[in-house]
Scaffold this active site. Sequence first.
Site, mmCIF file in Angstrom:
data_model
loop_
_atom_site.group_PDB
_atom_site.id
_atom_site.type_symbol
_atom_site.label_atom_id
_atom_site.label_comp_id
_atom_site.label_asym_id
_atom_site.label_seq_id
_atom_site.Cartn_x
_atom_site.Cartn_y
_atom_site.Cartn_z
ATOM 1 N N TYR A 84 -86.001 -3.857 -63.735
ATOM 2 C CA TYR A 84 -85.312 -5.109 -63.397
ATOM 3 C C TYR A 84 -86.269 -6.138 -62.791
ATOM 4 O O TYR A 84 -86.061 -7.343 -62.960
ATOM 5 C CB TYR A 84 -84.119 -4.832 -62.487
ATOM 6 C CG TYR A 84 -83.000 -4.128 -63.234
ATOM 7 C CD1 TYR A 84 -82.100 -4.841 -64.022
ATOM 8 C CD2 TYR A 84 -82.867 -2.738 -63.185
ATOM 9 C CE1 TYR A 84 -81.096 -4.197 -64.732
ATOM 10 C CE2 TYR A 84 -81.864 -2.087 -63.902
ATOM 11 C CZ TYR A 84 -80.989 -2.817 -64.674
ATOM 12 O OH TYR A 84 -79.998 -2.174 -65.389
ATOM 13 N N GLN B 118 -70.588 -12.034 -69.370
ATOM 14 C CA GLN B 118 -71.050 -10.649 -69.393
ATOM 15 C C GLN B 118 -72.546 -10.585 -69.111
ATOM 16 O O GLN B 118 -73.098 -9.502 -68.947
ATOM 17 C CB GLN B 118 -70.763 -10.029 -70.767
ATOM 18 C CG GLN B 118 -69.291 -9.912 -71.111
ATOM 19 C CD GLN B 118 -69.081 -9.511 -72.559
ATOM 20 O OE1 GLN B 118 -68.869 -10.349 -73.420
ATOM 21 N NE2 GLN B 118 -69.156 -8.229 -72.833
ATOM 22 N N HIS C 113 -70.827 -8.375 -64.927
ATOM 23 C CA HIS C 113 -71.771 -7.252 -64.904
ATOM 24 C C HIS C 113 -72.872 -7.398 -63.861
ATOM 25 O O HIS C 113 -73.891 -6.724 -63.939
ATOM 26 C CB HIS C 113 -72.376 -7.062 -66.304
ATOM 27 C CG HIS C 113 -71.358 -6.702 -67.341
ATOM 28 N ND1 HIS C 113 -71.511 -6.966 -68.680
ATOM 29 C CD2 HIS C 113 -70.135 -6.104 -67.219
ATOM 30 C CE1 HIS C 113 -70.435 -6.542 -69.343
ATOM 31 N NE2 HIS C 113 -69.598 -6.020 -68.471
ATOM 32 N N GLY D 74 -70.921 -15.917 -78.234
ATOM 33 C CA GLY D 74 -72.050 -14.995 -78.238
ATOM 34 C C GLY D 74 -71.752 -13.592 -77.762
ATOM 35 O O GLY D 74 -72.611 -12.947 -77.171
ATOM 36 N N THR D 75 -70.546 -13.102 -78.039
ATOM 37 C CA THR D 75 -70.235 -11.719 -77.704
ATOM 38 C C THR D 75 -69.439 -11.104 -78.843
ATOM 39 O O THR D 75 -68.595 -11.764 -79.460
ATOM 40 C CB THR D 75 -69.457 -11.594 -76.387
ATOM 41 O OG1 THR D 75 -69.059 -10.232 -76.189
ATOM 42 C CG2 THR D 75 -68.224 -12.473 -76.355
#
Length: 234
Positions: free
Chosen positions: A53, A86, A104, A175-176
Amino acid sequence: MKKLVVLTGAGISAESGFATFRDSGGLWETHPVERVATPEGWYQDPDFVNEFYNGLREQLVDAKPNRAHEILAELEKDYDVTVITQNVDDLHERAGSSKVIYLHGELMKACSSRDPQNPFHIVTLDREHLTIEPGTKAGDGSLLRPYIVWFGESVPNIEPAAEEVMQADVFVIVGTSLAVYPAAGLIHYCRRDIPIYLIDPKEVATPSGFNVTVIQDVATKGMARLVEMLKAEG
């Protein structure tokens, strides 16, 4: 003022050069989900997970909001806009969106590994402090971890998101693929009489019984077309 609720996924950030997770060549092909996106992976090797990350944050600070993010922010002039995303990047906020619900988590934040949702131990990182070094502790003495909702963890913001969708006069999906739950189930909270617009370059299966207009295009072009459609409808 009409209420416009927008659900965004990786496709809205792809044109900003920020790596997606699921697409071909995405992060999950090079970094096994089990190692970097589950509580079990964290407990097995927290330093490895933090390093992953840390690297994503370095990418993110160099990425810039694209025209799709900007158009979405500009729609606040004419609509009461809520963005439900998301994504874990901060590109919506950097583009100027004022109300963003993160399903998320947020890449630019870190939290307690003992109690991830405790607001007293959530810290915001910045360009000068992108890295969580090995052994760094949260305020409660536990290891500091990315503020990300991993697989197997509950999605605390799904209820506030559903409440927003229930109040929507217009619902937009950008875009999902509507494949990731519980986010994919949000469309079922829409009133049946409202217009729904789905923007994605790929074919996306949509549930029957809803008034869905598909704009099959990338996010930047699709959002521009959406604006024209909304103007035409008044």
